[in-house]
Design a protein around this motif. Sequence first.
Motif, PDB file in Angstrom:
ATOM      1  N   MET A 232       0.865  -1.176   0.000  1.00  0.00           N
ATOM      2  CA  MET A 232       0.000   0.000   0.000  1.00  0.00           C
ATOM      3  C   MET A 232       0.905   1.230   0.000  1.00  0.00           C
ATOM      4  O   MET A 232       1.730   1.404   0.906  1.00  0.00           O
TER       5      MET A 232
ATOM      6  N   ASN B 237       0.968   5.231  -0.010  1.00  0.00           N
ATOM      7  CA  ASN B 237       0.210   6.464   0.220  1.00  0.00           C
ATOM      8  C   ASN B 237       0.927   7.640  -0.427  1.00  0.00           C
ATOM      9  O   ASN B 237       2.161   7.760  -0.332  1.00  0.00           O
TER      10      ASN B 237
ATOM     11  N   SER C  49       0.669  12.023  -1.459  1.00  0.00           N
ATOM     12  CA  SER C  49       0.045  13.322  -1.214  1.00  0.00           C
ATOM     13  C   SER C  49       0.106  14.112  -2.515  1.00  0.00           C
ATOM     14  O   SER C  49       1.066  14.000  -3.276  1.00  0.00           O
TER      15      SER C  49
ATOM     16  N   THR D 171      -1.709  12.258  -8.448  1.00  0.00           N
ATOM     17  CA  THR D 171      -1.475  10.818  -8.595  1.00  0.00           C
ATOM     18  C   THR D 171      -0.165  10.570  -9.335  1.00  0.00           C
ATOM     19  O   THR D 171       0.366  11.445 -10.009  1.00  0.00           O
TER      20      THR D 171
ATOM     21  N   TYR E 241      -6.016   2.052  -7.462  1.00  0.00           N
ATOM     22  CA  TYR E 241      -5.911   3.364  -6.816  1.00  0.00           C
ATOM     23  C   TYR E 241      -7.202   3.683  -6.084  1.00  0.00           C
ATOM     24  O   TYR E 241      -8.299   3.556  -6.650  1.00  0.00           O
ATOM     25  N   TYR E 242      -7.080   4.078  -4.818  1.00  0.00           N
ATOM     26  CA  TYR E 242      -8.235   4.433  -3.988  1.00  0.00           C
ATOM     27  C   TYR E 242      -8.166   5.940  -3.732  1.00  0.00           C
ATOM     28  O   TYR E 242      -7.396   6.412  -2.889  1.00  0.00           O
TER      29      TYR E 242
ATOM     30  N   SER F 245      -8.633   7.759  -0.210  1.00  0.00           N
ATOM     31  CA  SER F 245      -7.545   7.699   0.777  1.00  0.00           C
ATOM     32  C   SER F 245      -6.191   8.063   0.185  1.00  0.00           C
ATOM     33  O   SER F 245      -5.191   8.092   0.910  1.00  0.00           O
ATOM     34  N   GLY F 246      -6.150   8.312  -1.127  1.00  0.00           N
ATOM     35  CA  GLY F 246      -4.887   8.627  -1.776  1.00  0.00           C
ATOM     36  C   GLY F 246      -3.885   7.500  -1.658  1.00  0.00           C
ATOM     37  O   GLY F 246      -2.700   7.724  -1.390  1.00  0.00           O
ATOM     38  N   CYS F 247      -4.374   6.282  -1.878  1.00  0.00           N
ATOM     39  CA  CYS F 247      -3.529   5.104  -1.662  1.00  0.00           C
ATOM     40  C   CYS F 247      -3.526   4.210  -2.902  1.00  0.00           C
ATOM     41  O   CYS F 247      -4.577   3.971  -3.509  1.00  0.00           O
ATOM     42  N   TYR F 248      -2.346   3.722  -3.271  1.00  0.00           N
ATOM     43  CA  TYR F 248      -2.198   2.739  -4.333  1.00  0.00           C
ATOM     44  C   TYR F 248      -1.962   1.368  -3.714  1.00  0.00           C
ATOM     45  O   TYR F 248      -1.314   1.243  -2.672  1.00  0.00           O
TER      46      TYR F 248
ATOM     47  N   THR G  17       4.176   9.264   0.822  1.00  0.00           N
ATOM     48  CA  THR G  17       4.236   9.539   2.270  1.00  0.00           C
ATOM     49  C   THR G  17       4.365   8.267   3.100  1.00  0.00           C
ATOM     50  O   THR G  17       4.657   8.346   4.290  1.00  0.00           O
TER      51      THR G  17
ATOM     52  N   THR H  21       3.564   0.404   2.900  1.00  0.00           N
ATOM     53  CA  THR H  21       3.266  -0.644   3.878  1.00  0.00           C
ATOM     54  C   THR H  21       2.990  -1.957   3.165  1.00  0.00           C
ATOM     55  O   THR H  21       2.215  -1.991   2.189  1.00  0.00           O
TER      56      THR H  21
END
Length: 470
Positions: free
Chosen positions: A275, A277, A279, A282, A300-301, A304-307, A326, A329
């Motif tokens: 995961m 994240n 900021s 994209t 891509y979500y 939550s700005g998460c791949y 940022t 994980t």
Amino acid sequence: MKQVIEKIRSVWANKWVKFSVVSLLYILWFVVWTRNLWWLLGVAVIYDLYISRYIDRLWLNRYRAYKKEHKLFRKTMEWVEALLFAVVVVVPLKIYFFGMYVIPSSSMEQTLLTGDYIFVSKLHYGPKMPNTPISFPFVQNTLPLTKTTPSFVDWIQWPYKRLAGRDVVRNDDVVVFNFPEGDTVALGTIQIPNEYGQPIPMDVSTSSYYELVRSLGRERVYKDLKVVYRPVDKRENYIKRCVAVAGDTLQVVDGNVYVNGQPQKEIPGVQYLYMVNVSGPTLGERVFERLGVNLDEVEYYAESGCYLMPLTAAGVEQVKALPEVTGVTRYIKRLPSESIFPHDPQRYPWTEDVFGPLWVPKAGVTVPLTVDNLPLYERIIRNYEGNTLRVDMADSTIYINDAPATEYTFQMDYYFMMGDNRHNSADSRFWGFVPVDHIEGKASFVWLSITPGKNLFTGIRWSRMFRGIE
């Protein structure tokens, strides 16, 4: 030196010398190596070819004369002879020495990429003799230009036989094998609802029959699809890494593989899901291209700005260095599923990342049988080793070949295979063990690599040419 060469030529010109040398090589290959005395009949053909010439006088001389006099017949037979020569030469090479395969999916990225053409050594583990001798050459299981017409007939089935090889399957080998769950295949299309509840056709040719039965039910599969059986050598070819051999105990802890209590050696090409994240904006396509990440596997979500993306260890460090990232994980799947082997989440609540411990069966070893551990070995007992199996649920008695059984002795060695792209690989975590009679050969090197969607002129990946496979 010239005199030596002339002497060799004069000796080789002797028909008895030619007959002796060719017969010796033939016997070593087809009789001694294959351990089949029927091949001795071929010595009679070699004798006629070099000594008696009986077939020439009976038929071939007249055939050559007729071909010389008739131009159309000559042109036609030149094509036929060329085709027969190709079959006679290439088929034995394919059976005894090597195979050529193309990587169709991303399950082995980054070790192997989609579009890699690989050379597979059959000498390494020993050539496996065909189970189905009557089949159309150079295709696996369906005739060219068809999707459902078998390329073989199963009137004759030969038992499993493997010739002597250089080595045995070892931990971390990259192996080509026949798909174990490919014994039964569902063909055709079926209507399934999309996210809006509307029925859409789905081609099931790449789906496991057993997974379709679990998800759709046996009755619907047999009603709406064509179900066929395929012999071992006519099942689809898969390529994975052998993470555990017969007699090993395997466990996956938080996505990390342990064999006999020891962590698997580090493999640079292995990918896991992460995961990532970010900021701000994209990540662009060029970033993924530079990382070697397959865009089809990136999610891509936005909220939550998460791949969610697959990365190697080196790729993780590159991603962490990006200014817009940022946090990175490791993603671990912890929710048990019926799709995970042995498809019994009540007894075995395993996932792709939390799996085992599981002992890999070894020929000659006897294990106790109970209704609790039967799901681990049921397919081996029934499908791979050809026994009848049933359980009397009233008293939990297990019957093998109609006799009560409290233990079972394995007839073959088995292996546990996993893809290097750990979260995008249909492997032993989903369908269990690979029997030794399914092993085809060891992947040796990439001899050609073409980017999917491009052609031979624009898509060759030169950096991968003749790269060894580790």
